[in-house]
Design a protein around this motif. Structure first.
Motif, PDB file in Angstrom:
ATOM      1  N   GLY B  52       0.823  -1.202   0.000  1.00 39.97           N
ATOM      2  CA  GLY B  52       0.000   0.000   0.000  1.00 39.97           C
ATOM      3  C   GLY B  52       0.863   1.260   0.000  1.00 39.97           C
ATOM      4  O   GLY B  52       0.523   2.261   0.633  1.00 39.97           O
ATOM      5  N   ASP B  53       1.952   1.208  -0.726  1.00 36.52           N
ATOM      6  CA  ASP B  53       2.949   2.284  -0.711  1.00 36.52           C
ATOM      7  C   ASP B  53       2.471   3.514  -1.489  1.00 36.52           C
ATOM      8  O   ASP B  53       2.331   3.468  -2.711  1.00 36.52           O
ATOM      9  CB  ASP B  53       4.237   1.727  -1.324  1.00 36.52           C
ATOM     10  N   ARG B  54       2.230   4.611  -0.768  1.00 39.64           N
ATOM     11  CA  ARG B  54       1.677   5.815  -1.404  1.00 39.64           C
ATOM     12  C   ARG B  54       2.707   6.555  -2.263  1.00 39.64           C
ATOM     13  O   ARG B  54       2.353   7.139  -3.271  1.00 39.64           O
ATOM     14  CB  ARG B  54       1.144   6.778  -0.343  1.00 39.64           C
ATOM     15  N   ALA B  55       3.943   6.528  -1.817  1.00 37.95           N
ATOM     16  CA  ALA B  55       4.979   7.200  -2.617  1.00 37.95           C
ATOM     17  C   ALA B  55       5.108   6.505  -3.970  1.00 37.95           C
ATOM     18  O   ALA B  55       5.258   7.144  -5.012  1.00 37.95           O
ATOM     19  CB  ALA B  55       6.307   7.179  -1.867  1.00 37.95           C
ATOM     20  N   ALA B  56       5.030   5.181  -3.926  1.00 37.62           N
ATOM     21  CA  ALA B  56       5.099   4.416  -5.173  1.00 37.62           C
ATOM     22  C   ALA B  56       3.893   4.742  -6.049  1.00 37.62           C
ATOM     23  O   ALA B  56       4.013   4.889  -7.270  1.00 37.62           O
ATOM     24  CB  ALA B  56       5.149   2.915  -4.869  1.00 37.62           C
ATOM     25  N   PHE B  57       2.724   4.882  -5.421  1.00 34.99           N
ATOM     26  CA  PHE B  57       1.529   5.227  -6.192  1.00 34.99           C
ATOM     27  C   PHE B  57       1.686   6.597  -6.861  1.00 34.99           C
ATOM     28  O   PHE B  57       1.348   6.784  -8.026  1.00 34.99           O
ATOM     29  CB  PHE B  57       0.279   5.216  -5.298  1.00 34.99           C
ATOM     30  N   ALA B  58       2.221   7.557  -6.097  1.00 34.83           N
ATOM     31  CA  ALA B  58       2.421   8.907  -6.660  1.00 34.83           C
ATOM     32  C   ALA B  58       3.362   8.862  -7.859  1.00 34.83           C
ATOM     33  O   ALA B  58       3.165   9.565  -8.860  1.00 34.83           O
ATOM     34  CB  ALA B  58       2.959   9.848  -5.576  1.00 34.83           C
ATOM     35  N   GLN B  59       4.353   7.989  -7.759  1.00 33.77           N
ATOM     36  CA  GLN B  59       5.312   7.832  -8.858  1.00 33.77           C
ATOM     37  C   GLN B  59       4.600   7.281 -10.108  1.00 33.77           C
ATOM     38  O   GLN B  59       4.813   7.762 -11.224  1.00 33.77           O
ATOM     39  CB  GLN B  59       6.398   6.867  -8.380  1.00 33.77           C
ATOM     40  N   LEU B  60       3.747   6.288  -9.902  1.00 36.58           N
ATOM     41  CA  LEU B  60       2.971   5.736 -11.020  1.00 36.58           C
ATOM     42  C   LEU B  60       2.050   6.803 -11.603  1.00 36.58           C
ATOM     43  O   LEU B  60       1.888   6.918 -12.818  1.00 36.58           O
ATOM     44  CB  LEU B  60       2.115   4.550 -10.542  1.00 36.58           C
ATOM     45  N   PHE B  61       1.452   7.586 -10.712  1.00 30.70           N
ATOM     46  CA  PHE B  61       0.517   8.623 -11.155  1.00 30.70           C
ATOM     47  C   PHE B  61       1.217   9.635 -12.054  1.00 30.70           C
ATOM     48  O   PHE B  61       0.725   9.978 -13.126  1.00 30.70           O
ATOM     49  CB  PHE B  61      -0.083   9.328  -9.930  1.00 30.70           C
ATOM     50  N   ARG B  62       2.389  10.101 -11.614  1.00 28.12           N
ATOM     51  CA  ARG B  62       3.094  11.132 -12.404  1.00 28.12           C
ATOM     52  C   ARG B  62       3.462  10.622 -13.791  1.00 28.12           C
ATOM     53  O   ARG B  62       3.441  11.357 -14.760  1.00 28.12           O
ATOM     54  CB  ARG B  62       4.342  11.596 -11.669  1.00 28.12           C
ATOM     55  N   HIS B  63       3.772   9.343 -13.861  1.00 23.93           N
ATOM     56  CA  HIS B  63       4.177   8.789 -15.157  1.00 23.93           C
ATOM     57  C   HIS B  63       2.965   8.450 -16.031  1.00 23.93           C
ATOM     58  O   HIS B  63       2.941   8.767 -17.224  1.00 23.93           O
ATOM     59  CB  HIS B  63       5.029   7.538 -14.935  1.00 23.93           C
TER      60      HIS B  63
END
Lengths: 219, 215
Positions: B52-63
């Motif tokens: 449930g890693d939010r930083a990883a999610f944000a990274q996916l979102f930006r890309h």
């Protein structure tokens, strides 16, 4: 038991389905064939991967400043994820593959048939109206009235088999007929034939009476 | 549906850090074959799925969110609708993270299918019947070799698309944006589908291997 499927989806249908641009009725035939055919399932996955590559290669369109924050704020909202339909797959003795069963609301005994004469029966399935999907029931040895097409007709055999001028089609086989094909499919002797068919234009029957019946039955 | 929790570990049994980028992780480079400077999106997605890693999610979102927005606009949505749907697609990615199967598809492929389904709903206003899930999808445990193969195929395909002459690449893109009708695709002899034939053969081999395992 593995079906011996000899007639498959072509690249155009698979690619259009992968891209999400097939009318629902055609999509139903494609999804049903893939449920029965591992080769076409693999080919679909390849086309979807191509879709992924198209997305990856895109330069993108910027989103508003607050878009990420707005989505991050939504992540904690609990959601009810709808259960996947028929998690255990088809019941063992079911005739109708999962995608068709979902439209019928059950197996063969749930189909509301209407007679087309000579023992031939059909049931129109509730899809969007840009194309029509129907189940056809053709008694063993019986012919479907001679007909041509204005558009494309897909016919997928679910049980039994039929023959026409082009070839024999058994369970899982898909016939792709365009407007050049005038054909008289005949169900093989032995087992009654059940097919899933989709058309994007009304069929054109060559005998007078069926043509008069056409508006009545939405053939 | 019984979704077994996916287990993910390196060959020596270590668990990955909650979020990591292959660039910063020598192990991932070794396992996924990711080149220096490339992000291993499967690993980022697995961090979302398993931790449930939010930083990883944000990274996916930006890309990916801008790419999804662009895809939706090219498929016929106006900018406002595309923006809204792209956010929905990324939210779905988070909500359905448990269904991500790195063995089966790359992140870009998985996001494409979510975006496509949203496009059919919101732009085509149609429905898309899904095939039955393959029997082996419900049981098999993830296998690192398969995860590697899926990621590798996806990279090969992306590179093959980039290497196509502009005119041919445009045709494939138009087919995916719904810009070519079914009959245009049927008539289009210049569609360079040969480039994906090897991908199809690989996918078929993998499916057959999985089938024989599950029988």
């Amino acid at each position: 038991m593995k079906m011996q499927i000899r007639h498959h989806l072509n690249d155009q249908l698979l690619m259009t389905y992968a891209a999400g641009n097939l009318p629902e009725a055609f999509g139903l035939v494609v999804a049903t064939h893939i449920s029965l055919c591992d080769d076409c399932r693999a080919r679909l996955e390849a086309f979807e991967a191509l879709g992924g590559a198209v997305i990856e290669a895109d330069e993108g369109e910027d989103l508003g400043e607050e878009a990420l924050a707005r989505v991050m704020a939504r992540l904690d909202v609990p959601v009810v994820v709808a259960p996947v339909v028929s998690p255990l797959g088809r019941r063992r003795k079911a005739v109708l593959p999962g995608p068709v069963a979902a439209y019928v609301g059950g197996d063969l005994d749930g189909v509301k048939w209407r007679s087309l004469g000579s023992g031939v029966r059909q049931a129109i399935l509730p899809t969007s109206r840009n194309a029509t999907a129907r189940l056809l029931y053709i008694p063993a040895g019986q012919a479907v009235p001679d007909h041509g097409h204005r558009g494309t007709e897909l016919t997928l055999v679910l049980r039994g088999a039929f023959r026409d001028a082009t070839d024999r089609f058994g369970p899982g086989d898909l016939e792709i007929a365009d407007e050049d094909l005038e054909h008289t499919p005949v169900a093989e002797a032995g087992e009654d034939c059940i097919c899933l068919a989709a058309t994007d234009a009304p069929l054109r029957f060559n005998a007078l009476v069926p043509r008069l019946l056409q508006p009545l039955f939405r053939i | 549906m019984l979704l077994k929790p996916h287990t993910f570990a390196f060959a020596d049994g270590r668990q990955p850090a909650p979020a990591y980028v292959a660039q910063a992780n020598g192990y991932a480079r070794g396992i996924f074959g990711v080149k220096e400077g490339e992000t291993d999106w499967s690993a980022v997605m697995i961090a979302v799925r398993d931790a449930g890693d939010r930083a990883a999610f944000a990274q996916l979102f930006r890309h990916y969110a801008p790419r999804v927005k662009s895809y939706l606009m090219k498929s016929g949505a106006n900018a406002a609708l595309a923006e809204e749907c792209a956010q929905d697609v990324m939210t779905t990615l988070w909500q359905k993270a448990a269904m991500f199967d790195a063995e089966r598809a790359s992140v870009s492929t998985w996001i494409f299918t979510i975006a496509r389904n949203r496009m059919i709903d919101m732009i085509r206003r149609d429905r898309r019947p899904d095939p039955e899930p393959a029997p082996w999808d419900r049981e098999s445990e993830p296998d690192q070799a398969e995860v590697y193969a899926a990621a590798e195929e996806s990279r090969t395909l992306t590179a093959a698309l980039a290497d196509l002459p502009e005119k041919q690449r445009r045709l494939i893109q138009r087919a995916f944006y719904g810009d070519l009708s079914h009959s245009e695709i049927a008539a289009e002899t210049g569609l360079p589908l040969g480039t994906i034939k090897s991908r199809i053969r690989l996918a078929l081999d993998r499916l057959r291997a999985r089938m024989s395992e599950s029988q």
